[in-house]
Design an enzyme around this catalytic site. Structure first.
Site, PDB file in Angstrom:
ATOM      1  N   MET A  37       6.294 -56.026  68.473  1.00  0.00           N
ATOM      2  CA  MET A  37       5.860 -57.420  68.639  1.00  0.00           C
ATOM      3  C   MET A  37       4.655 -57.688  67.742  1.00  0.00           C
ATOM      4  O   MET A  37       3.735 -56.889  67.696  1.00  0.00           O
ATOM      5  CB  MET A  37       5.462 -57.647  70.104  1.00  0.00           C
ATOM      6  CG  MET A  37       4.567 -58.850  70.371  1.00  0.00           C
ATOM      7  SD  MET A  37       3.850 -58.808  72.050  1.00  0.00           S
ATOM      8  CE  MET A  37       5.163 -59.509  73.007  1.00  0.00           C
ATOM      9  N   ASN A  38       4.681 -58.817  66.988  1.00  0.00           N
ATOM     10  CA  ASN A  38       3.405 -59.334  66.482  1.00  0.00           C
ATOM     11  C   ASN A  38       3.217 -60.774  66.923  1.00  0.00           C
ATOM     12  O   ASN A  38       3.393 -61.029  68.132  1.00  0.00           O
ATOM     13  CB  ASN A  38       3.155 -59.034  64.998  1.00  0.00           C
ATOM     14  CG  ASN A  38       4.145 -59.548  63.981  1.00  0.00           C
ATOM     15  OD1 ASN A  38       5.248 -59.044  63.882  1.00  0.00           O
ATOM     16  ND2 ASN A  38       3.758 -60.513  63.190  1.00  0.00           N
ATOM     17  N   ASP A  39       2.824 -61.681  66.070  1.00  0.00           N
ATOM     18  CA  ASP A  39       2.303 -62.992  66.471  1.00  0.00           C
ATOM     19  C   ASP A  39       2.983 -63.704  67.651  1.00  0.00           C
ATOM     20  O   ASP A  39       4.215 -63.734  67.717  1.00  0.00           O
ATOM     21  CB  ASP A  39       2.447 -63.996  65.323  1.00  0.00           C
ATOM     22  CG  ASP A  39       1.998 -63.464  64.002  1.00  0.00           C
ATOM     23  OD1 ASP A  39       1.471 -62.360  63.940  1.00  0.00           O
ATOM     24  OD2 ASP A  39       2.197 -64.187  63.010  1.00  0.00           O
ATOM     25  N   SER A  99       6.685 -66.672  61.662  1.00  0.00           N
ATOM     26  CA  SER A  99       6.007 -67.394  62.752  1.00  0.00           C
ATOM     27  C   SER A  99       6.175 -68.903  62.705  1.00  0.00           C
ATOM     28  O   SER A  99       6.416 -69.484  61.643  1.00  0.00           O
ATOM     29  CB  SER A  99       4.522 -67.051  62.736  1.00  0.00           C
ATOM     30  OG  SER A  99       4.367 -65.754  63.231  1.00  0.00           O
ATOM     31  N   ARG A 167       3.599 -70.581  55.004  1.00  0.00           N
ATOM     32  CA  ARG A 167       4.203 -70.161  56.277  1.00  0.00           C
ATOM     33  C   ARG A 167       3.428 -70.589  57.529  1.00  0.00           C
ATOM     34  O   ARG A 167       2.302 -71.015  57.456  1.00  0.00           O
ATOM     35  CB  ARG A 167       4.371 -68.642  56.291  1.00  0.00           C
ATOM     36  CG  ARG A 167       3.093 -67.850  56.132  1.00  0.00           C
ATOM     37  CD  ARG A 167       3.414 -66.343  56.164  1.00  0.00           C
ATOM     38  NE  ARG A 167       2.237 -65.547  55.892  1.00  0.00           N
ATOM     39  CZ  ARG A 167       1.825 -65.197  54.670  1.00  0.00           C
ATOM     40  NH1 ARG A 167       2.493 -65.572  53.611  1.00  0.00           N
ATOM     41  NH2 ARG A 167       0.722 -64.482  54.523  1.00  0.00           N
ATOM     42  N   ASP A 168       4.106 -70.376  58.665  1.00  0.00           N
ATOM     43  CA  ASP A 168       3.545 -70.503  60.016  1.00  0.00           C
ATOM     44  C   ASP A 168       3.272 -71.954  60.427  1.00  0.00           C
ATOM     45  O   ASP A 168       2.136 -72.327  60.751  1.00  0.00           O
ATOM     46  CB  ASP A 168       2.258 -69.658  60.163  1.00  0.00           C
ATOM     47  CG  ASP A 168       2.427 -68.223  59.662  1.00  0.00           C
ATOM     48  OD1 ASP A 168       3.581 -67.743  59.649  1.00  0.00           O
ATOM     49  OD2 ASP A 168       1.428 -67.591  59.283  1.00  0.00           O
ATOM     50  N   GLU A 223      -3.420 -67.565  57.615  1.00  0.00           N
ATOM     51  CA  GLU A 223      -2.163 -67.494  58.360  1.00  0.00           C
ATOM     52  C   GLU A 223      -2.294 -68.224  59.702  1.00  0.00           C
ATOM     53  O   GLU A 223      -3.387 -68.392  60.239  1.00  0.00           O
ATOM     54  CB  GLU A 223      -1.789 -66.023  58.603  1.00  0.00           C
ATOM     55  CG  GLU A 223      -1.624 -65.222  57.320  1.00  0.00           C
ATOM     56  CD  GLU A 223      -1.019 -63.845  57.554  1.00  0.00           C
ATOM     57  OE1 GLU A 223       0.019 -63.557  56.962  1.00  0.00           O
ATOM     58  OE2 GLU A 223      -1.595 -63.050  58.327  1.00  0.00           O
TER      59      GLU A 223
END
Ligand code: FRU
Length: 494
Positions: A37-39, A99, A167-168, A223
């Site tokens: 798992m990340n963000d 993300s 991104r994100d 980010e």
């Protein structure tokens, strides 16, 4: 139709989850159903529940082809896993679903906006990631990718923008029914900007403006941006890569940044007034917020940091945790954090020790444990001779994690060298602290494999993960030179 990739991931996680015992996970922090798992992604309220999606590689506990994992909760503390929501199964995201965020459409469906990644071979033979913004629409469990994907590409970027670092997206609906999203973007070689896009319906997007410009100040690429109103101010949160240290405020590498300022809602202009780090500990990154129905702005971060992820995570059954949800406020111009108040419902067996004199080392009756909450008020007796006050936890004869306060420096240090890590990554960090009327207040929350410290009612926080064997559950207090008076309240959390 559900893709083969999504079906395979769902079947895999259902089986692999069975191999992880409950006590091998944190009790009230979200960990991946299995694997990596990340963000936090798409942190939102939908259909009467809180939803948390997350950057997810189910097949191994290492970063890999990114999926969106999914869990729901009624109280932000007890989570139920739902099947993987997104897999990298389309031509516009075949190398990863990075993300993004979530919002509710006027017709009641949930809209997910995320970064689709496609690897592109360059003329010199190397590969680079093309990053484009994509949509998926769903009912809280099943999501269908939008036929018009990608909805934001390099064609929508203003002059000077890099198409490989884009991104994100964080999406929201405005009171007038129109939509905005902000996206992190590398600008020139070594800086970045937060770009704002607009839409009438959430599906058709166009470039609006630059919301904020790094101007080479805080790291390179920004980010995971988030932007919201809080206590009469506007707050931009982002997680910069490649930071240089600045005093005690910012550390090297991947960090966290909070810009506080004003926002003219007519012209949509953000004017920065101050900046600060979000967390001063070791493991906190890529935070995202939501607004609860009772008006609280709640933030969750990935309780890890790219610079301290050990290279051998793949040997584990799972890796990565979310932080405790934290209620945000602005006090004296600074971002303050408090553990979400729902945590109080987990408190059991209160123990109180009032006004204890500490010189040397003491343990207090009933004060120990690895799923525990502790509020400590500390007053140093003779600041002239006093060197250091230390609270030690996750302690036995082999292990301990320390928080130490040095009044003459005005610093608090977290040290997890003796917390089971076998890697030479950062294990210590310091922050400046500012006692009020001579009293330093430390609020410590332990959940098996993590420690979160809220200093002086959340003026600072320090967060880190632990790898300490669970049998190390001692807590002790000690003074080096001089005497301190402490009051301690402690609960078990279950
Ligand atoms: C932040 C981040 C994001 C990206 C994701 C990929 O931790 O690098 O910018 O979308 O992780 O997993």
């Amino acid at each position: 139709m559900i893709s083969r990739k999504l079906l395979t991931a769902r079947a895999y996680e259902e089986n692999a989850e069975q191999l992880i015992l409950e006590e091998e996970r944190p009790a009230f922090h979200l960990s991946p159903r299995t694997g990596w798992m990340n963000d936090p992604n798409g942190f939102s309220r939908y259909g009467g529940l809180y939803h948390m999606f997350y950057q997810y590689y189910p097949y191994e506990a290492r970063w890999g082809l990114m999926h969106w994992g999914h869990a729901v909760s009624e109280d932000l503390l007890h989570w139920t896993y739902l099947p993987v929501a997104l897999a990298a199964d389309s031509e516009f995201d075949k190398d990863g679903c990075f993300s993004g965020s979530a919002a509710t459409l006027p017709d009641g469906r949930q809209l997910l906006m995320y970064t689709g990644v496609v690897l592109e071979i360059q003329s010199d033979g190397s590969t680079k990631e093309i990053q484009q913004q994509c949509l998926a629409v769903g009912d809280g469990t099943e999501y269908v990718k939008y036929e018009g994907n990608p909805v934001l590409t390099e064609r929508d970027l203003p002059e000077g923008s890099d198409r490989f670092d884009f991104r994100d997206p964080k999406i929201w609906k405005r009171p007038d029914g129109t939509w905005r999203c902000i996206v992190g973007n590398r600008h020139q070689k070594d800086s970045s900007r937060i770009l704002m896009f607009e839409s009438e319906d959430g599906f058709h997007w166009k470039w609006k403006k630059v919301l904020a410009d790094n101007r080479f100040r805080f790291g390179r690429m920004w980010e995971c941006p988030d932007f919201f109103e809080l206590d009469g101010k506007w707050v931009l949160l982002t997680s910069p890569q490649d930071m240089l240290p600045q005093g005690f405020e910012y550390h090297n590498g991947n960090g966290t940044l909070c810009l506080i300022g004003s926002f003219d809602e007519e012209t949509e202009t953000f004017v920065e007034e101050s900046n600060q780090a979000v967390d001063y500990g070791i493991d906190f990154y890529a935070m995202q917020t939501l607004l609860t129905e009772d008006g609280r702005r709640v933030m969750i971060g990935w309780m890890q940091n790219w610079d301290t992820c050990t290279p051998n995570t793949a040997q584990r059954k799972w890796f990565g945790q979310m932080s405790l949800p934290r209620e945000l406020s602005i006090k004296n111009g600074r971002l303050c954090q408090a553990p979400i108040r729902e945590l109080q419902t987990l408190r059991k067996n209160e123990v109180r020790h009032e006004d204890v004199r500490v010189s040397g080392r003491v343990e207090l009756d009933g004060v120990s444990g690895r799923k525990a909450e502790l509020i400590l008020e500390l007053q140093v007796q003779d600041p002239e001779v006093f060197r250091k006050f230390t609270v030690c936890f996750a302690e036995n004869e082999h292990f301990h994690t320390n928080l130490s306060y040095r009044p003459h420096e005005g610093t608090l240090k977290i040290d997890r060298k003796f917390s089971g890590s076998r890697r030479a990554v950062i294990h210590q960090r310091r922050t400046k602290v500012y006692p009020e009327n001579g009293i330093l207040k430390l609020h410590l929350i332990l959940d098996r494999f993590s420690a979160e410290v809220f200093v002086n009612d959340g003026q600072q926080t320090m967060t880190c993960t632990l790898y300490t064997d669970l049998s190390a559950e001692g807590i002790s207090f000690s003074c080096d030179g001089g005497e301190a008076r402490i009051s301690v309240t402690k609960w078990e959390l279950s």
